[in-house]
Design an enzyme around this catalytic site. Structure first.
Site, mmCIF file in Angstrom:
data_model
loop_
_atom_site.group_PDB
_atom_site.id
_atom_site.type_symbol
_atom_site.label_atom_id
_atom_site.label_comp_id
_atom_site.label_asym_id
_atom_site.label_seq_id
_atom_site.Cartn_x
_atom_site.Cartn_y
_atom_site.Cartn_z
ATOM 1 N N GLN A 109 -4.087 7.670 -4.907
ATOM 2 C CA GLN A 109 -4.893 8.426 -3.959
ATOM 3 C C GLN A 109 -6.356 7.997 -3.971
ATOM 4 O OE1 GLN A 109 -4.010 10.203 -1.594
ATOM 5 N NE2 GLN A 109 -2.270 11.508 -2.036
ATOM 6 N N SER A 143 -0.115 2.027 -4.739
ATOM 7 C CA SER A 143 1.041 1.884 -3.851
ATOM 8 C C SER A 143 0.590 1.386 -2.484
ATOM 9 C CB SER A 143 1.753 3.232 -3.708
ATOM 10 O OG SER A 143 2.913 3.108 -2.922
ATOM 11 N N HIS A 186 1.876 1.759 0.583
ATOM 12 C CA HIS A 186 1.935 2.632 1.765
ATOM 13 C C HIS A 186 0.746 3.595 1.835
ATOM 14 C CE1 HIS A 186 3.635 5.594 -1.049
ATOM 15 N NE2 HIS A 186 3.376 6.512 -0.137
ATOM 16 N N THR A 246 14.528 -10.370 -8.299
ATOM 17 C CA THR A 246 13.803 -11.080 -7.241
ATOM 18 C C THR A 246 12.675 -10.216 -6.680
ATOM 19 O OG1 THR A 246 15.856 -12.213 -6.636
ATOM 20 C CG2 THR A 246 14.070 -12.244 -5.006
ATOM 21 N N CYS A 254 4.627 13.874 -4.681
ATOM 22 C CA CYS A 254 5.577 13.477 -5.710
ATOM 23 C C CYS A 254 6.357 14.664 -6.274
ATOM 24 C CB CYS A 254 4.863 12.742 -6.843
ATOM 25 S SG CYS A 254 3.434 13.610 -7.493
#
Length: 226
Positions: A17, A37, A39, A75, A163
């Site tokens: 945040q 993160s 997004h 991967t 979350c």
């Protein structure tokens, strides 16, 4: 961070945040590891980043391969990583512009909110937080009811941190700053982003007023004696 360093304790910071909203300079901050993160800064979903200060060692998450410097086998999500990198570059270039805009929209929202709705209170210190997130309590109603009504109008707010949005437990953060159970249950969280417009802020206040008034009509505290 300095206290942890003094006692040889690993200090990890969950900064999802903060990154992209305020300046985060890891050359100055006494942090051993930090997570972010994509997004949260308008990058692709499903990809994150873990920063480890040089000399800090932690055990691998998944054993068996040498990918990601031996920290995680499997991967890599190359497209996600590239998208994250580009998003990070853009958000860093626009950091001050977005902060100023978000701060203006936050102030506009709060000014109109207090002018239109009585008995609403900001949870926390408005001068010591990021302007993109506001937690507000509305006396006499339940936060989940207000969130549900706003959702029907196409407005997304939350009654908990993202979350723990499926948890029925009351926010331990609001408890820690001294809020009562009733105050916590009457609270919602509103977020403002780089793409939010002034018109959307005005729409939010208008729909908030209508929804709060409607919900309070069922509360004995706000019912007008006949």
């Amino acid at each position: 961070g300095n206290l942890c360093k003094k006692h040889n304790i690993h200090f990890h910071c969950d900064a999802v945040q903060a990154v992209g909203k305020i300046t985060v300079n890891l050359k100055e901050l006494p942090i051993d590891s930090l997570s972010m993160s994509a997004h949260k800064i308008y990058g692709p979903k499903g990809v994150g980043c873990l920063y480890l200060r040089e000399g800090v060692n932690i055990p691998p998450l998944i054993l068996g391969g040498s990918q990601e410097f031996g920290m995680r086998s499997g991967t890599e999500n190359v497209a996600g990583i590239v998208g994250f990198g580009i998003a990070a570059k853009i958000v860093q270039e626009d950091l001050q512009l977005n902060f100023t805009k978000t701060e203006y929209l936050r102030d506009l929202f709060l000014t109109n909110l207090h002018a239109e709705i009585e008995d609403c209170l900001i949870n926390g210190d408005i001068h010591a937080n990021v302007p993109s997130t506001i937690n507000i309590q509305f006396s006499g109603i339940r936060g989940e009811s207000l969130a549900s009504m706003l959702n029907e109008l196409g407005i997304c707010v939350s009654i908990a941190s993202a979350c723990s949005s499926t948890s029925s437990k009351l926010s331990h953060v609001l408890k820690a700053i001294g809020k009562t159970d009733d105050e916590i249950r009457s609270s919602i969280r509103i977020s403002i982003g780089a793409l939010t417009t002034e018109d959307e802020i005005n729409q939010l206040v208008r729909h908030l007023k209508h929804s709060v008034v409607r919900l309070r009509s069922f509360s004995p505290k706000y019912q007008i004696p006949v």
